[in-house]
Design an enzyme around this catalytic site. Structure first.
Site, PDB file in Angstrom:
ATOM      1  N   GLU A  12       8.152  -1.657  -5.519  1.00  0.00           N
ATOM      2  CA  GLU A  12       5.940  -1.524  -5.096  1.00  0.00           C
ATOM      3  C   GLU A  12       6.082  -2.168  -3.566  1.00  0.00           C
ATOM      4  O   GLU A  12       6.094  -3.184  -3.224  1.00  0.00           O
ATOM      5  CB  GLU A  12       5.145  -2.103  -5.883  1.00  0.00           C
ATOM      6  CG  GLU A  12       5.404  -2.092  -7.338  1.00  0.00           C
ATOM      7  CD  GLU A  12       4.668  -3.048  -8.309  1.00  0.00           C
ATOM      8  OE1 GLU A  12       4.541  -2.807  -9.229  1.00  0.00           O
ATOM      9  OE2 GLU A  12       4.754  -4.278  -7.353  1.00  0.00           O
ATOM     10  N   CYS A  13       5.620  -0.715  -2.595  1.00  0.00           N
ATOM     11  CA  CYS A  13       4.608  -0.906  -1.133  1.00  0.00           C
ATOM     12  C   CYS A  13       6.066  -1.386  -0.710  1.00  0.00           C
ATOM     13  O   CYS A  13       6.904  -0.875  -0.155  1.00  0.00           O
ATOM     14  CB  CYS A  13       3.718  -2.591  -1.819  1.00  0.00           C
ATOM     15  SG  CYS A  13       2.711  -1.730  -0.229  1.00  0.00           S
ATOM     16  N   GLY A  14       6.237  -3.190  -0.554  1.00  0.00           N
ATOM     17  CA  GLY A  14       7.707  -3.253   0.843  1.00  0.00           C
ATOM     18  C   GLY A  14       8.894  -2.424  -0.622  1.00  0.00           C
ATOM     19  O   GLY A  14       9.707  -1.976  -0.016  1.00  0.00           O
TER      20      GLY A  14
END
EC number: 6.3.5.11
Length: 432
Positions: free
Chosen positions: A313-315
């Protein structure tokens, strides 16, 4: 568990400091405080947990729905729950502080900046209280905390101007020491802040503890949670300063159905033996050198090619790409699972509640299912022509061209942060 919502007149009014100061005052009075946060934020809850030593509950109408908010609230444990608001009390079309207060049936304490006013502070608070009725909202603005308020004549002017139905709950004195520094994703994380116990003790001295205790009320009941069987799987969860954005409820859901082991990609030499990997969001751009030389991240890339399910997720998505370029032009090799490169920017590239529709079967959804989440990032991706996407973006920005969810092998990477009430993590566990 009785509770209160601490809402603000606007962003930047000092809700986080007010929440921490009230928490200190209540704990000093012998009460156990359960912290919570309205909205999808990870950073303010880190300050709650740093101070109180217990996870802060995330309460967001879009991510969880009203039933999910109530279930998540009642998973907390304490004498009183303090829910820190997001932005201004009524701001936010998908989930506002007012919406959370309505869903829980809790009274609101309004945090008002008193640095340049006295009677006008009361007028502002009264306007927020009356707006609820005018807008047909079931929001009970019941009390006021005067932020950045001196004592003596200043405090008396604020308190005496308040109408009887708005309880004066104390003040927080003005102090540069009580300002939490900003970073590009928001405030600094709790473990990094310069706030000391002594500073928060001083800020809490003028809080009217008994009045706050009397104002708190029981929250609306929660529906019974759906019981789901254990999977027997083993999930490795990245947890270090590069991957620090995981909701407590997500880890609780994973632990309720699987064995969870944590590892630190910035430091660990090996990826733990596991049936699947979860890479939460965080700050990989601040740890590019460590991630580029990470044996654990290299091994994760190799295992992903062999078919190990990996959710980023994201990072986590960023770490699964080929390369990460920082704003100062430094370039760092990542795990290389996805045919994409990451570039950091000085200004945020997306900030919104999102909704994704699955175009194909993937780790967090079946074909046709929708998942609601939140995105906030300063990076963008340049994807290869052979990149494949699992989701169409119904609301939000996604990765590119109204698409999100890069997928390769059994690995999925999205910009969206999801809450377990969405069903995404149950779907993930059931494919391991």
């Amino acid at each position: 568990m009785n509770g209160l919502v601490l809402g603000g007149t606007s962003s930047g009014v000092g809700k986080t400091v007010a929440t921490l100061a009230v928490s200190v005052a209540l704990e000093d009075a012998g009460l156990t405080v359960q912290p919570a946060k309205a909205g999808p934020d990870f950073i303010d809850p880190s300050h709650h947990e740093q101070l109180l030593g217990r996870p802060s509950r995330t309460l967001d109408c879009w991510l969880e729905g009203e039933d999910g908010i109530r279930r998540n609230y009642h998973r907390g444990d304490g004498d009183i729950c303090l829910v820190e608001g997001v932005m201004g009390l009524y701001d936010g079309d998908a989930s506002s502080t007012a919406m959370v207060a309505e869903a829980l049936g809790l009274p609101v304490v309004l945090v008002v900046d008193a640095s340049a006013g006295m009677e006008s502070v009361a007028a502002t608070a009264l306007g927020f209280e009356r707006y609820a009725e005018a807008a047909g909202r079931e929001v009970d603005v019941a009390g006021v905390i005067a932020q950045r308020c001196h004592g003596g004549r200043h405090e008396n002017g604020v308190r005496e101007a308040l109408p009887e139905r708005l309880t004066y709950l104390g003040r927080i004195p003005p102090s540069e020491d009580l300002e939490i520094p900003d970073r590009h994703l928001g405030l600094e994380m709790g473990e990094e802040t310069g706030l000391t116990a002594e500073q928060l003790e001083a800020a809490s001295e003028h809080i009217r503890v008994e009045a706050i205790r009397e104002l708190a009320e029981p929250a609306a009941d929660a529906p019974s949670p759906e019981r789901r069987p254990e999977t027997g799987a083993r999930v490795a969860v990245a947890s270090d300063r590069a991957f620090c954005f995981a909701y407590p409820a997500t880890l609780e859901r994973l632990r309720s159905r699987a064995e969870v082991v944590t590892f630190a990609p910035t430091a660990d030499d090996e990826l733990p033996a596991c049936d699947g990997v979860y890479l939460p969001g965080g700050y990989p751009e601040l740890h590019g050198d460590s991630l580029a030389s990470s044996d654990a991240l290299d091994e994760l890339g190799d295992r992903a090619e062999e078919g190990l399910p990996v959710l980023g997720e994201c990072g986590g998505l960023m770490a699964l790409c080929e390369k990460l370029e920082t704003t100062d032009g430094e370039s760092h090799e990542m795990s290389g699972v996805f045919p994409a490169e990451v570039r950091m920017h000085d200004r945020y590239q997306a900030l919104d509640h999102v909704e994704l529709a699955a175009k194909r079967e993937t780790l967090t959804a079946r074909t046709g299912e929708r998942r609601r989440g939140h995105e906030f990032h300063y990076s963008s991706l340049t994807v290869g022509r052979d990149a494949r996407f699992a989701f169409e973006v119904v609301r939000g920005d996604g990765i590119t061209d109204e698409r999100d969810g890069l997928t390769e092998y059994d690995t999925l990477g999205t910009y969206a942060h999801l809450h377990p009430e969405s069903g995404a993590f149950d779907s993930f566990l059931e494919v391991l």
